[in-house]
Every structure is written in C-alpha cells, then in structure tokens.
Enzyme design. Structure first.
Site, PDB file in Angstrom:
ATOM      1  N   LYS A 111      22.881  62.494  61.951  1.00 33.39           N
ATOM      2  CA  LYS A 111      21.841  61.877  62.845  1.00 33.39           C
ATOM      3  C   LYS A 111      22.896  60.792  63.535  1.00 33.39           C
ATOM      4  CE  LYS A 111      18.576  57.964  63.101  1.00 33.39           C
ATOM      5  NZ  LYS A 111      17.713  57.128  62.679  1.00 33.39           N
ATOM      6  N   GLY A 172      12.303  49.904  63.528  1.00 33.42           N
ATOM      7  CA  GLY A 172      11.773  48.776  62.736  1.00 33.42           C
ATOM      8  C   GLY A 172      10.741  48.056  63.324  1.00 33.42           C
ATOM      9  N   ALA A 203      11.975  56.490  65.270  1.00 36.61           N
ATOM     10  CA  ALA A 203      11.927  54.962  65.281  1.00 36.61           C
ATOM     11  C   ALA A 203      10.510  54.491  65.978  1.00 36.61           C
ATOM     12  CB  ALA A 203      13.093  54.342  65.921  1.00 36.61           C
ATOM     13  N   GLY A 204      10.313  53.472  65.514  1.00 38.08           N
ATOM     14  CA  GLY A 204       9.024  52.538  65.900  1.00 38.08           C
ATOM     15  C   GLY A 204       7.648  52.715  65.377  1.00 38.08           C
ATOM     16  N   ASN A 225      11.126  55.247  58.669  1.00 35.77           N
ATOM     17  CA  ASN A 225      11.601  54.761  57.496  1.00 35.77           C
ATOM     18  C   ASN A 225      10.720  53.354  57.110  1.00 35.77           C
ATOM     19  OD1 ASN A 225      13.091  53.302  55.406  1.00 35.77           O
ATOM     20  ND2 ASN A 225      15.010  53.752  56.158  1.00 35.77           N
ATOM     21  N   THR A 226      10.770  52.466  57.946  1.00 35.23           N
ATOM     22  CA  THR A 226      10.343  51.000  57.532  1.00 35.23           C
ATOM     23  C   THR A 226       8.929  51.268  57.885  1.00 35.23           C
ATOM     24  OG1 THR A 226      12.136  50.230  59.008  1.00 35.23           O
ATOM     25  CG2 THR A 226      10.267  48.663  58.362  1.00 35.23           C
TER      26      THR A 226
END
Lengths: 278, 66
Positions: A111, A172, A203-204, A225-226
């Site tokens: 990645k 994040g 992301a986001g 992830n977050t």
C-alpha cells in the site's frame, strides 16, 4: 446472496483474491487483544501493517506479529510516514523482506503512501506516481493511496497501479465520503473498458454508513482503521463494519431505484373505500 | 568498531556480520528486515555480510498501521 455466489464475489487485486471486501488496519487500538478480536469480527482477511524501527531497548515489548495469525490474514504492508518517493521505495522493499521471512502471500504487494504534509496527510501526487513506476518495475503490485482527483487516479493506473485507492476524506478524520461525485468519476475513468479494475476507498470512514455509501457508489472495497480502532466500542463497530460492507455490496449489485422528486404510492390506488382530495 | 543501529551508536567486533548483530540484539531474524546505508540487506546474505565502521544500519519490523 447464495453461498456459491458469495464465494465467487471475491475482490481480486494483483494475484490476490479476497473473500471480504473490507481491508482493516492494525493501528491505534487500545491493545493487541482488542485489535485481534476486532479484526476477527470485521470479517476481513486482509490487514494493513506498517514498517518501523525495531525497539531495541524494550526487549520485553510485545510484537504485533505475536497477536496476528499470519497464516490466516494476507498482510498488506504500507509505506505510511514516507514523504518522498525514495523513502517509499526503501520502506516497500523492507516490508517485502519481512513478509518473505514470514512466508506471507502479501510479500508481493504494497500500500503506497507518499504524503505531502503532516497536517493534512494528503498524498503528494507527483511523488506517488514516481514511486508507483519504480515499484512496479521492481515487481510490486502497488495499491495507491490517492486523493479523489480523477485525473490523478487515471495517471496512477497508467503508471501501473494494481489498484487506485481514493480517500473518502483525510486519514483518520472520520468525515466519510466528502465528494461522492469525484469517486463516481474516478470509477468511470478507471473502469472504462476494464470493469474489473479494483478501486478501493481508503481513509475517512467514521461510521458503518460511510462504508455502505462507498460501496453503493460501486467501489470494490473499503480500507479503514481509525473508524474501528477509536470507536467507543471497537468490537461492536467491527461487527457493524462487517454488515455495512456486505449491505453496500448487495445494494450496489441490486441496482438502486432512481431518485424522484414526488412520491409514488406503494399501496394500490384502486379499490380504496375512502375518497381522494382533488 | 562503531556503527549506527537505528540511529544509535553501537560497538561491534571487527568484521561482525549482520547475523551476529541480530543475535547480539536478541532479535528473531524472521520478524525483521535490515537495511545498511539505505540499501536492503537480504536475509540470505546476513551470515556472510560483514559490517564496516560507520555503517548506518536500520533494523525494522512490522507494527500496527493503517
């Protein structure tokens, strides 16, 4: 979805065929035990990892690898924290070296993140394209973290990216899919004459609905992830994300109804025992 | 002789190999990768690759990330 249909509906990227369309990061959990359980409950079979200096002093420190069944998950090493093409290439090589030692199938992909500044964590598009070309030449399948700019997305594909991964919003930030129209145009450009080309929103994501919205746009997968790691209850959120990715995929495949300005009655208008207003 | 390991000075004996360095650091060689002066040192070469004074060595592993 029938079972055999579910088995066929895999996410193909490079040489990999993933059962789940959700790719989950391993960072920022309160502890490795929570992480391991959240990964399990998310239903993912592909997890991202970062490459960092070994802590030489803290010999008793736990290693991430002690909490991950590397025979079960395909690892996707990232180049997070790189701000130049040179550094991204170095880190990609080191990640591959570790995964080769682990005999993990993820050794042949990366990645790619080449960031531009620490405040926004937005990618540097020029350096990302350069790093993509160099890594492809070294035999990597390169999954490119990008903005949702359709022109950059097209350039990354032309540079040989195995997948382009436009951000829904900054890493994040939990803002969800800020510009669905740009994601739509990315999909149109990247899948033109190549409908199986994998596009992943990376992301986001802040909540399960963001995952479903992304999938309903027609992207092939979501990387997050977050959204799980920092939820108040990461395990329950992992459950939610598993349902959300399946709901979004099924909803996309089913073909949504067009949006109309006025109502259309669901019950018959004939045979009513009441009178309608004129 | 003196080398730099993950940014910190470290003393190793002359002609120490990468494999010997990892052993002295008590690291599981399968879980790390080594870079010397910005170039990857492949695992297969660790037993024969000797270090030189002033070498900048990075020993990395996998951590949680997104």
């Amino acid at each position: 979805m029938q079972l055999d249909e579910a088995i066929e509906d895999t996410l193909a990227i490079g040489n990999h065929a993933l059962r789940s369309r959700l790719i989950v990061g391993t960072g920022k959990y309160a502890g490795y035990d929570v992480m391991a359980e959240a990964l399990e409950r998310s239903g993912t079979d592909c997890i991202t990892v970062a490459v960092r200096r070994e802590r030489l002093i803290d010999a008793a420190g736990n290693n991430l690898l002690d909490f991950i069944d590397t025979s079960r998950y395909t690892l996707l090493p990232n180049t997070a924290g790189c701000y130049s093409a040179d550094d991204a290439v170095r880190v990609a090589r080191l990640g591959r070296e570790i995964l080769l030692g682990l005999e993990n199938p993820g050794a042949d992909w990366v990645k790619l993140e080449v960031l531009a500044d620490k405040k926004t964590l937005l990618p540097d598009p020029v350096a990302t394209i350069e790093a993509t070309e160099r890594l492809v030449a070294e035999g990597f399948h390169v999954l490119c973290y990008s903005t949702d700019d359709p022109v950059v997305a097209r350039r990354l594909k032309e540079a040989g990216a195995a997948s382009v991964m436009p951000a829904g919003s900054p890493i994040g930030s939990g803002q969800g899919i800020l510009n669905p129209n740009n994601i739509r145009i990315c999909l149109e450009y990247l899948k033109d004459g190549d409908p199986d080309y994998p596009v992943i929103v990376d992301a986001g994501v802040g909540a399960a609905s963001d995952v479903t919205i992304a999938m309903e746009l027609g992207v092939d997968g979501v990387l997050l992830n977050t959204g799980i790691a920092h939820a108040k209850d990461p395990l329950r959120m992992a459950d939610a994300m598993r349902h959300a990715i399946e709901a979004g995929r099924l909803s996309y495949l089913s073909g949504r109804i067009p949006k109309k300005l006025y109502a259309t009655a669901s019950s018959p208008t004939e045979g009513t025992i009441t009178s309608f207003p004129s | 002789m003196q080398i730099l390991v993950n940014g910190k000075p470290r003393h190793v004996h002359d002609d120490a190999t990468v494999a010997e360095l990892l052993t002295s650091l008590e690291l599981d060689a399968r879980q790390v990768a080594v870079e010397i002066n910005l170039e990857l040192a492949p695992r297969g070469e660790h037993p024969s690759r000797t270090l030189a004074p002033g070498d900048r060595v990075e020993v990395v592993t996998l951590v949680g990330g997104g």
